[in-house]
Design a protein around this motif. Structure first.
Motif, mmCIF file in Angstrom:
data_model
loop_
_atom_site.group_PDB
_atom_site.id
_atom_site.type_symbol
_atom_site.label_atom_id
_atom_site.label_comp_id
_atom_site.label_asym_id
_atom_site.label_seq_id
_atom_site.Cartn_x
_atom_site.Cartn_y
_atom_site.Cartn_z
ATOM 1 N N UNK A 143 10.749 -0.207 10.455
ATOM 2 C CA UNK A 143 9.585 -0.975 10.946
ATOM 3 C C UNK A 143 9.629 -2.430 10.432
ATOM 4 N N UNK B 3 4.526 -5.929 2.464
ATOM 5 C CA UNK B 3 4.584 -7.264 3.063
ATOM 6 C C UNK B 3 5.038 -8.227 1.982
ATOM 7 N N UNK C 287 12.464 5.742 12.479
ATOM 8 C CA UNK C 287 11.996 5.032 11.289
ATOM 9 C C UNK C 287 12.008 6.055 10.161
ATOM 10 N N UNK C 288 11.994 5.609 8.921
ATOM 11 C CA UNK C 288 12.021 6.587 7.830
ATOM 12 C C UNK C 288 10.715 7.383 7.751
ATOM 13 N N UNK C 289 10.856 8.686 7.533
ATOM 14 C CA UNK C 289 9.692 9.547 7.312
ATOM 15 C C UNK C 289 10.004 10.439 6.113
ATOM 16 N N UNK C 290 8.992 10.775 5.310
ATOM 17 C CA UNK C 290 9.265 11.550 4.087
ATOM 18 C C UNK C 290 10.059 12.830 4.346
ATOM 19 N N UNK D 238 7.264 -7.894 7.033
ATOM 20 C CA UNK D 238 6.595 -6.616 6.793
ATOM 21 C C UNK D 238 7.593 -5.492 7.049
ATOM 22 N N UNK E 227 0.871 -1.174 0.000
ATOM 23 C CA UNK E 227 0.000 0.000 0.000
ATOM 24 C C UNK E 227 0.907 1.222 0.000
ATOM 25 N N UNK E 228 0.685 2.129 -0.949
ATOM 26 C CA UNK E 228 1.577 3.277 -1.065
ATOM 27 C C UNK E 228 0.981 4.537 -0.445
ATOM 28 N N UNK E 229 1.872 5.434 -0.092
ATOM 29 C CA UNK E 229 1.542 6.753 0.435
ATOM 30 C C UNK E 229 2.380 7.707 -0.432
ATOM 31 N N UNK F 286 4.008 0.695 2.563
ATOM 32 C CA UNK F 286 3.859 -0.365 3.551
ATOM 33 C C UNK F 286 3.876 -1.680 2.767
ATOM 34 N N UNK G 67 9.437 -6.243 10.546
ATOM 35 C CA UNK G 67 8.758 -7.186 11.456
ATOM 36 C C UNK G 67 8.516 -8.510 10.758
ATOM 37 N N UNK H 2 12.256 1.371 16.652
ATOM 38 C CA UNK H 2 10.932 1.794 17.125
ATOM 39 C C UNK H 2 10.947 2.293 18.572
ATOM 40 N N UNK I 20 8.443 -0.912 6.228
ATOM 41 C CA UNK I 20 8.054 0.425 5.777
ATOM 42 C C UNK I 20 9.208 0.993 4.962
#
Lengths: 338, 338
Positions: free
Chosen positions: A295, A246, A279-282, A307, A152-154, A244, A297, A274, A309
């Motif tokens: 993230x 998997x 964690x990576x953020x834009x 899974x 799932x993309x953002x 995100x 897991x 965590x 990110x």
């Protein structure tokens, strides 16, 4: 060593970044030429301290050019690439037009550098959302053979060009003042909103952007049996796509193994702590060339899943950086450079 | 018919919505009382044209109350719920504190209304991200038995309370002017950014918010064999959570069946017309009580999967609406109301 190279679509958002990367990095070339459509031809560009006049994109513009890196809309790429190839110029193309042509290799240097050797004048660079995903998939695929991907993309507004970024800025400004704004790049308001559609309807309810993630991934790994279920969503972020992801592998990969694989893979930066909120953020990844992973897991929903990110600058690794890396790869391989 | 009901935490964001819903809907009750902590006790509230003084939340406040709907932080719920139950009052609790207690039913009226019959004075309402997901899962589960769920969330700042919403508004305003802002509800800037952490680290690299989606889903369906892999992400949207959901069922559900099931399920509004750019978006769903579903597709990555996009107002169906629906269910069932 390339004698003369050209940047096609030199004045666009990605073209500008290609120029920056060529000025900074070590690709060996003699002369450089900048080409653009009528709208921008005649304007001037500074490159390594010299002023260049942007030349008109036309067939003869490729006379004497060994390598061209193109970042243009699909219809422009459809037209100009044969002009270049007919004149013995190798083209690295950022557009979507040539990617799925069976005679054109689709290359991400960290993933399938060997594919670049077999080109017939055209090498395609993948869609931004695909590129960062396959970079992140690569070490897991090598270790455990990926059979399935759910993503799932953002996706940032810069994926829709400078107009998309301006839309977010202007739309947000107007929304903050309780006013409407007429969006240019998006069919719906993006300020403080999400749009679960990128591209046009393509196949079985999936969009063109989603099908790129399916088909380009299979082509890059040379494995049509990798199954991908994508959902592509535009978010109110200016730059950097996040995903995100998997993956299910044939052979079990443990959490520790996955972390080690990511940490040592070329092109990947692991930011995964965590408990300390790391964690990576834009906002932290814009302007960077790496693909960021965090993230990490073990999947709670199947026994052989990992899974994670994944964030990357869609204008850099998702476009300009990957194209320039392909050029560097050609320079090293010495492949088919006339 | 309840003789006297109370709203606990009546001045918070969800408490305010509970009051609105009680004023508008048909729950039969005689008198109503509003309770809050010291900070808000003594203030006044208008309800159906009458002015009420907010009373202090203390043990004796529950004397003579038949039903209380509580929306408070977990530590407050831990304390006040036994005060109420000891006085014969049934509590519908929005907090996370009682949800996983094996003696406490966790209820979403569209999904497991029967569970409400067996309460011992406490009925819990699930976490917002779980509620909309289980409403959407229910018709598919009934038709094909869901075995696995992969979900990535796009969660609004209102999930972090009024402070979270103010953070987005103020942080965006400052960011638009190139200034820094000190966030109150978030560990990182949320304006034009994504934060892939909601809650605290909990289990095997998953956060508390993510584990709620796993454990609450299993409890609501009464089936620990449903496996859930969640990734929870905060996005710069003020209100309404969105979720990209993939479910795998034991029995194959076709696309047409899935659409029919969603269209006829209670609590769900199907908005699914990609060719015409119609799908649920947070800006359209705020203030609505339904769970919205769109982008319904057969999974490309497994044979028995359905992928879809789900949006709901996290303060309404994710909290206030679900609690008031449970109260209405109790009124209908006449269950254990003294």
């Amino acid at each position: 060593m390339f004698d003369t190279i050209a940047v096609v679509g030199a004045t666009g958002a990605v073209g500008r970044l290609i120029r920056t990367l060529l000025a900074e990095r070590e690709l060996p070339f003699g002369r450089i030429k900048f080409l653009a459509s009528e709208r921008s031809a005649g304007s001037t560009i500074e490159f390594r301290g010299e002023t260049h006049v942007v030349e008109l994109l036309c067939p003869d513009a490729f006379d004497g050019i060994n390598l061209a890196i193109g970042s243009t809309p699909d219809p422009v790429a459809k037209e100009f690439v044969p002009w270049a190839v007919d004149r013995g110029c190798v083209v690295i193309d950022e557009s979507g037009y040539w990617r799925m042509d069976p005679t054109v290799p689709l290359v991400v240097p960290e993933v399938n550098p060997e594919a670049a050797r077999n080109h017939r004048g055209i090498i395609a660079s993948p869609n931004c959302s695909t590129t960062q995903m396959v970079v992140a998939m690569k070490p897991l695929h090598d270790a455990g053979r990926i059979r399935r991907v759910v993503v799932s993309t953002y996706q940032a507004t810069s994926g829709a060009g400078v107009v998309g970024q301006a839309d977010l800025e202007n739309g947000t400004h107007m929304a903050c003042h309780g006013k409407d704004y007429e969006y240019q790049a998006f069919a719906h308001p993006i300020a403080f909103n999400l749009i679960p559609q990128i591209g046009s309807p393509k196949h079985a309810g999936y969009t063109s952007e989603e099908m790129k993630m399916v088909l380009e991934t299979q082509k890059i790994f040379g494995d049509d049996s990798i199954r991908v279920c994508p959902t592509c969503v535009r978010v109110p972020v200016s730059n950097c796509h996040s995903e995100s992801i998997l993956v299910e592998t044939e052979k079990k990969i443990t959490l520790d193994q996955a972390r080690e694989l990511f940490a040592s893979a070329p092109g990947i930066k692991l930011v995964d702590d965590l408990p300390n909120g790391k964690y990576p953020m834009p906002r932290d990844c814009s302007g960077e060339d790496a693909t960021f992973v965090g993230r990490v897991r073990e999947d709670l929903s199947c026994d052989n899943g990992i899974a994670f990110w994944c964030v990357s600058d869609n204008l850099r690794k998702g476009a300009a950086t990957n194209a320039v890396q392909i050029a560097e790869l050609l320079a090293t391989q010495g492949a088919s450079v006339s």
